[in-house]
Design a protein around this motif. Structure first.
Motif, short mmCIF file in Angstrom:
data_model
loop_
_atom_site.label_atom_id
_atom_site.label_comp_id
_atom_site.label_asym_id
_atom_site.label_seq_id
_atom_site.Cartn_x
_atom_site.Cartn_y
_atom_site.Cartn_z
N PHE A 10 0.83 -1.20 0.00
CA PHE A 10 0.00 0.00 0.00
C PHE A 10 0.87 1.26 0.00
CE2 PHE A 10 -3.68 -2.45 2.06
CZ PHE A 10 -4.30 -2.61 0.84
N VAL A 11 1.97 1.23 0.73
CA VAL A 11 2.89 2.37 0.76
C VAL A 11 3.50 2.60 -0.61
CG1 VAL A 11 5.04 3.26 1.74
CG2 VAL A 11 3.38 2.10 3.22
N HIS A 12 3.82 1.51 -1.33
CA HIS A 12 4.38 1.65 -2.67
C HIS A 12 3.38 2.31 -3.61
CE1 HIS A 12 8.26 -0.31 -2.33
NE2 HIS A 12 7.71 -1.32 -1.68
N VAL A 13 2.08 2.05 -3.41
CA VAL A 13 1.06 2.67 -4.25
C VAL A 13 0.90 4.14 -3.89
CG1 VAL A 13 -1.38 2.63 -4.89
CG2 VAL A 13 -0.14 0.50 -4.60
N LEU A 14 0.95 4.46 -2.60
CA LEU A 14 0.82 5.86 -2.18
C LEU A 14 2.00 6.70 -2.65
CD1 LEU A 14 -0.55 5.47 1.47
CD2 LEU A 14 -1.79 6.24 -0.55
N PHE A 15 3.18 6.11 -2.66
CA PHE A 15 4.39 6.82 -3.10
C PHE A 15 5.02 6.00 -4.23
CE2 PHE A 15 3.76 7.62 1.44
CZ PHE A 15 3.64 9.00 1.45
N PRO A 16 4.47 6.12 -5.43
CA PRO A 16 4.94 5.28 -6.55
C PRO A 16 6.40 5.58 -6.88
CG PRO A 16 2.85 6.34 -7.09
CD PRO A 16 3.38 7.00 -5.84
N LYS A 17 7.17 4.54 -6.99
CA LYS A 17 8.56 4.64 -7.43
C LYS A 17 8.96 3.29 -8.01
CE LYS A 17 10.44 3.48 -2.86
NZ LYS A 17 11.35 3.90 -1.78
N LYS A 18 10.00 3.34 -8.80
CA LYS A 18 10.47 2.11 -9.44
C LYS A 18 11.07 1.19 -8.41
CE LYS A 18 11.36 4.20 -13.95
NZ LYS A 18 12.37 4.45 -15.01
N SER A 19 10.34 0.15 -8.09
CA SER A 19 10.79 -0.83 -7.09
C SER A 19 10.29 -2.20 -7.51
CB SER A 19 10.26 -0.47 -5.69
OG SER A 19 10.58 -1.48 -4.76
N SER A 20 11.10 -3.21 -7.25
CA SER A 20 10.73 -4.57 -7.61
C SER A 20 10.01 -5.30 -6.48
CB SER A 20 11.98 -5.37 -8.01
OG SER A 20 12.90 -5.44 -6.93
N ALA A 21 9.84 -4.63 -5.33
CA ALA A 21 9.22 -5.31 -4.18
C ALA A 21 7.78 -5.69 -4.47
CB ALA A 21 9.30 -4.41 -2.94
N LEU A 22 7.03 -4.77 -5.10
CA LEU A 22 5.62 -5.05 -5.39
C LEU A 22 5.48 -6.15 -6.43
CD1 LEU A 22 2.69 -4.21 -4.84
CD2 LEU A 22 2.89 -2.53 -6.67
N LEU A 23 6.45 -6.25 -7.32
CA LEU A 23 6.39 -7.27 -8.37
C LEU A 23 6.94 -8.60 -7.90
CD1 LEU A 23 7.58 -5.06 -11.36
CD2 LEU A 23 5.24 -5.56 -10.65
N ARG A 24 7.99 -8.55 -7.09
CA ARG A 24 8.64 -9.80 -6.66
C ARG A 24 7.78 -10.56 -5.66
NH1 ARG A 24 12.65 -7.60 -4.73
NH2 ARG A 24 12.06 -7.65 -2.54
N ASP A 25 7.26 -9.87 -4.66
CA ASP A 25 6.46 -10.51 -3.60
C ASP A 25 4.98 -10.25 -3.85
OD1 ASP A 25 8.90 -11.20 -2.44
OD2 ASP A 25 8.99 -9.33 -1.32
N TRP A 26 4.49 -10.71 -4.97
CA TRP A 26 3.10 -10.43 -5.32
C TRP A 26 2.15 -11.26 -4.45
CZ3 TRP A 26 0.12 -14.50 -6.72
CH2 TRP A 26 0.77 -15.65 -7.18
N ASP A 27 0.96 -10.72 -4.25
CA ASP A 27 -0.12 -11.43 -3.58
C ASP A 27 -1.43 -10.82 -4.03
OD1 ASP A 27 -1.33 -9.51 -1.43
OD2 ASP A 27 0.84 -9.30 -1.19
N LEU A 28 -2.53 -11.49 -3.75
CA LEU A 28 -3.86 -11.01 -4.14
C LEU A 28 -4.73 -10.68 -2.94
CD1 LEU A 28 -4.63 -13.46 -7.09
CD2 LEU A 28 -3.67 -11.16 -7.20
N TRP A 29 -4.13 -10.66 -1.73
CA TRP A 29 -4.90 -10.31 -0.54
C TRP A 29 -5.34 -8.85 -0.59
CZ3 TRP A 29 -7.05 -13.91 2.11
CH2 TRP A 29 -6.43 -15.14 2.29
N GLY A 30 -4.41 -7.98 -0.90
CA GLY A 30 -4.73 -6.56 -0.97
C GLY A 30 -5.79 -6.25 -2.01
N PRO A 31 -5.64 -6.72 -3.26
CA PRO A 31 -6.69 -6.48 -4.25
C PRO A 31 -8.05 -7.03 -3.84
CG PRO A 31 -4.67 -7.16 -5.34
CD PRO A 31 -4.42 -7.28 -3.87
#
Length: 239
Positions: free
Chosen positions: A73-94
């Motif tokens: 959620f923090v990555h979405v609030l402050f968008p920046k090029k990071s692989s954390a959201l892509l590497r550790d994906w999950d569908l709980w948040g969506p």
């Protein structure tokens, strides 16, 4: 002549003698100290054993997953090029965001018990999940490098600004439903729509070929535009 033969035979025996022959007869005196020690290396535990969660308490597992969702959620609030959201994906948040948005959009009750908010709830689910699947397939056909679930994860988490906008619009309805209230809702929804689009493209655009980024971004724009339109045009039935 016999002496030469003996000499040649002795030389041949000396030449054929093993290099370390006779070392077995060498003894070491007891009073000579011998330094050093012989150790047998023991293989260390692998990282998989160290990071195993089979014996982890359920509370720790839940807290770790909650923290992971919070970081995304923090990555979405402050968008920046990071692989954390892509590497550790999950569908709980969506899933949480989709359920929350659908519950808030079903607030328009009718007199018929059969139609108590059912279409709105199902509509949100169809638009979000079917739309995300279509965008993901479009991305893959264009040559995108992200996996199917990585794309769903990004698109789902980036709904958060529009979900927040829905909460704000609900609060605005409590105070005013006139032109002033609509103006506030319009500003909030447009800002959230832009934020969602920008955040998603920040993660997904770089995974597309340079000459096809526009074809990948356009469906994302439409996806969040439709959700934003549902939030903006929502009016509780009590009003």
């Amino acid at each position: 002549r016999s002496n030469e033969i003996r000499i040649n035979m002795a030389a041949a025996e000396e030449h054929n003698r093993p290099l370390f022959d006779g070392l077995s007869n060498v003894s070491v005196a007891d009073n000579i100290p011998v330094e050093g020690e012989i150790t047998i290396p023991v293989p260390s535990q692998s990282q998989d054993d160290d990071s195993s969660t089979l014996d982890e308490p359920v509370k720790d597992t839940i807290m770790r997953d909650v923290k992971a969702v919070g970081k995304k959620f923090v990555h979405v609030l402050f968008p920046k090029k990071s692989s954390a959201l892509l590497r550790d994906w999950d569908l709980w948040g969506p899933l949480i965001l989709c359920v929350s948005l659908a519950l808030m959009l079903q607030g328009g009750f009718t007199n018929s018990k059969k139609d108590d908010g059912g279409p709105q709830f199902a509509e949100v689910f169809v638009i979000i999940w079917f739309g995300a699947v279509v965008i993901t397939l479009n991305s893959k056909l264009l040559g995108g490098t992200l996996s199917f679930f990585q794309s769903l994860c990004v698109l789902g988490y980036c709904i958060m600004p529009l979900t927040v906008a829905m909460v704000v619009c609900r609060l605005i309805f409590l105070g005013s439903s006139g032109k002033v209230g609509f103006a506030f809702r319009f500003v909030v929804v447009v800002t959230s729509f832009g934020w969602s689009t920008f955040a998603s493209t920040a993660f997904l655009a770089d995974s597309q070929p340079p000459n096809r980024k526009a074809l990948a971004v356009y469906p994302i724009f439409l996806f969040y535009f439709v959700i934003g339109w549902m939030v903006l045009t929502f009016v509780p039935s009590s009003k």
